[in-house]
Design an enzyme around this catalytic site. Sequence first.
Site, PDB file in Angstrom:
ATOM      1  N   HIS A 248     -14.979 -24.102  -2.143  1.00 27.09           N
ATOM      2  CA  HIS A 248     -13.841 -23.267  -1.767  1.00 27.09           C
ATOM      3  C   HIS A 248     -13.924 -21.881  -2.403  1.00 27.09           C
ATOM      4  O   HIS A 248     -13.762 -20.861  -1.738  1.00 27.09           O
ATOM      5  CB  HIS A 248     -12.537 -23.967  -2.187  1.00 27.09           C
ATOM      6  CG  HIS A 248     -11.334 -23.136  -1.923  1.00 27.09           C
ATOM      7  ND1 HIS A 248     -10.746 -22.358  -2.895  1.00 27.09           N
ATOM      8  CD2 HIS A 248     -10.638 -22.907  -0.784  1.00 27.09           C
ATOM      9  CE1 HIS A 248      -9.720 -21.710  -2.362  1.00 27.09           C
ATOM     10  NE2 HIS A 248      -9.630 -22.035  -1.091  1.00 27.09           N
ATOM     11  N   CYS A 625      -3.132  10.763   8.659  1.00 28.26           N
ATOM     12  CA  CYS A 625      -3.656  10.793   7.296  1.00 28.26           C
ATOM     13  C   CYS A 625      -2.868   9.894   6.348  1.00 28.26           C
ATOM     14  O   CYS A 625      -3.093   9.910   5.154  1.00 28.26           O
ATOM     15  CB  CYS A 625      -3.752  12.216   6.769  1.00 28.26           C
ATOM     16  SG  CYS A 625      -2.144  13.006   6.620  1.00 28.26           S
TER      17      CYS A 625
HETATM   18  C1  PEP Z   1       2.114  10.463   4.428  1.00 35.51           C
HETATM   19  O1  PEP Z   1       3.319  10.565   4.217  1.00 35.51           O
HETATM   20  O2  PEP Z   1       1.628   9.606   5.180  1.00 35.51           O
HETATM   21  C2  PEP Z   1       1.174  11.371   3.753  1.00 35.51           C
HETATM   22  C3  PEP Z   1      -0.113  11.333   4.021  1.00 35.51           C
HETATM   23  O3  PEP Z   1       1.674  12.192   2.787  1.00 35.51           O
HETATM   24  P1  PEP Z   1       2.020  11.679   1.298  1.00 35.51           P
HETATM   25  O4  PEP Z   1       1.474  10.309   1.149  1.00 35.51           O
HETATM   26  O5  PEP Z   1       1.389  12.661   0.382  1.00 35.51           O
HETATM   27  O6  PEP Z   1       3.517  11.740   1.284  1.00 35.51           O
END
Ligand code: PEP
Length: 668
Positions: A248, A625
């Site tokens: 496991h 992002c």
């Molecule tokens: C987000 O809000 O997704 C972003 C990339 O900005 P931060 O994480 O810096 O607020």
Amino acid sequence: IEAVFRSWDNPRANVYRRDNDIPYSWGTAVNVMPMVFGNLNNQSGTGVAFTRDPATGENKLMGEFLINAQGEDVVAGVRTPMPIAQMEQEFPEAYAQFLEVCETLENHYHDMQDMEFTVENKKLYMLQCRNGKRTAQAALKIACDLVDEGHKTPAEAVAMIDPRNLDTLLHPQFDVKALKAATPMGKGLGASPGAACGKVVFTAEDAEKWNEMGEKVILVRLETSPEDITGMKAAQGILTVRGGMTSHAAVVARGMGTCCVSGCGDIVMDEENKKFTLAGKEFHEGDYISIDGSTGNIYDGIIETVDAQIAGEFGRIMAWADEFRKLKVRTNADTPADAKKARELGAEGIGLCRTEHMFFEEDRIAAFREMICSDTVEEREAALEKILPYQQGDFEALYEALEGCPVTIRFLDPPLHEFVPTEEADIEKLAKAQNKSVEEIKAIISSLHEFNPMMGHRGLRLAVTYPEIAKMQTKAVIRAAINVSKAHPDWNVAPEIMIPLACDAKELKYVKDIVVATADAEIAAAGVDMKYEVGTMIEIPRAALTAGDIAKEAEFFCFGTNDLTQMTFGFSRDDAGKFLNAYYDKKIFESDPFARLDTTGVGQLMEMAVKNGKATRPSLHCGICGEHGGDPTSVEFCHKIGLDYVSCSPFRVPIARLAAAQAAIAEM
Ligand code: PEP
Ligand code: MG
């Protein structure tokens, strides 16, 4: 039968499903079959085998066998089995037949098989087969071999690799020099590769608890069982006394990409008193050990680790992936070192540079605090004068590292509570620099206090109140870009200035106008021709809802799905962890919306924003992002709604490249 159905609902099944993207609604099934007995006598036995080596991918049969035993004895690691080759001596006919079965199964499934079988009175019975779990290294080798052997096309090979698995290739290994100087104190089986060092803990609960306190731990167990899964996840590495390569601990650790050494029978374990003895030394909870999941070596103390080296089939698979994917992959990087790492891993640009992260160092944070705690424009401008050279230097280094690839610089977005000084000494230092009394500074600090800093005076709100901040950042960006393009005329250095946290087109226009006026003046003064773009992050539901208007002011959108998730759910991104477990337990949520994009809610806002934004401005380019940019399921969604790129942390770049290719291949 009932027990099997019930098993779908137990807590560890929930954890496993969450990790592996398996919906609860699928349910499970039961096969009822007549039984054969491997534990009938010494003419019987049982085994588990893989048609190829699940650790390296080498095309050779690998497995384990036990005489007079049941399958459970092999997988639970209660007895340590013999290598499969030895079965040839014990049961030559069954072994020869087994080899034929292996070939038939591979030719049928076109993939490496994990098989369980029983021999009863010398006769072979196949119990089950499935595509075998494997290390990332093995997955890449097997995929390439299957292409070379004519079993798969390159697209099929790319599609068969679990992007999350790549993490293991990217994980640290021991520093060679440090390793040379170290002598192993024991050895087990190298069950799941990678190197780990940490403090010894003896239970899954302790592993979780210590991990929450920020400690790196090695979970040491007699043998692991599925109950240990959360502890195994929390640990840097896993070490077990019993169990073979198919136990496991080995199988689960390999699947999770966690370093694991199993079956070190030399360990004398005293679980009750939380201690073990190895090589004559007693180890207690909290003592440091290091383990090597490739060689199986166990070391006393700390051995430094270094970043992984990627070679061999990785490049081949990634080159195929890059041919298929439509999404570009950028990185979130704030330092030239991170940017370089990401470029090595295939990043095609920077999608997010969080400029506030450039001020964490001692001398810089002082200037930053002066800026925050200024109470006149003159004071603030004086502080900004100090900051400008830092920023310009940083941006130049980033442009250099990116060699002409796109760089998006996000303007300051500091939740103020992270930056105002709290220590008396820092407050005194600030007072001196500002020529103020400590009391005056304390009064400013208390005036900056916010009940909800994440929804407070951050993002472009700061630039609305203090336009001089946006001016300074624009100067730094443009001057840096001009300098670097002068040094490298063949590079295309075209800054992308990103304004965070907008919720309204007029608000964005106010800040954008300042940026454009400042940038144009800088460019004119330098007498150069430089293109730049001004865009915004879509992080607030209102921005998504009014994206058609916002696009009038923005040349690109980048979805900040960390904040967008926070604000769409109304869950604080800092605190939601405290109650989300109850949501998983109660089957309200199947995954953490901060890790895997909520495609139905947040995703709907994104899809609408892309559509309405592009209707206003057909040239609008869109990316993501937030943390979701490196999560395979979320990347797939980004592909579907027609984003241009995803941006993620450097080590997740290969994962995003692969996930993006798989999304494109799925549509072929
Ligand atoms: C987000 O809000 O997704 C972003 C990339 O900005 P931060 O994480 O810096 O607020
Ligand atoms: Mg944000």
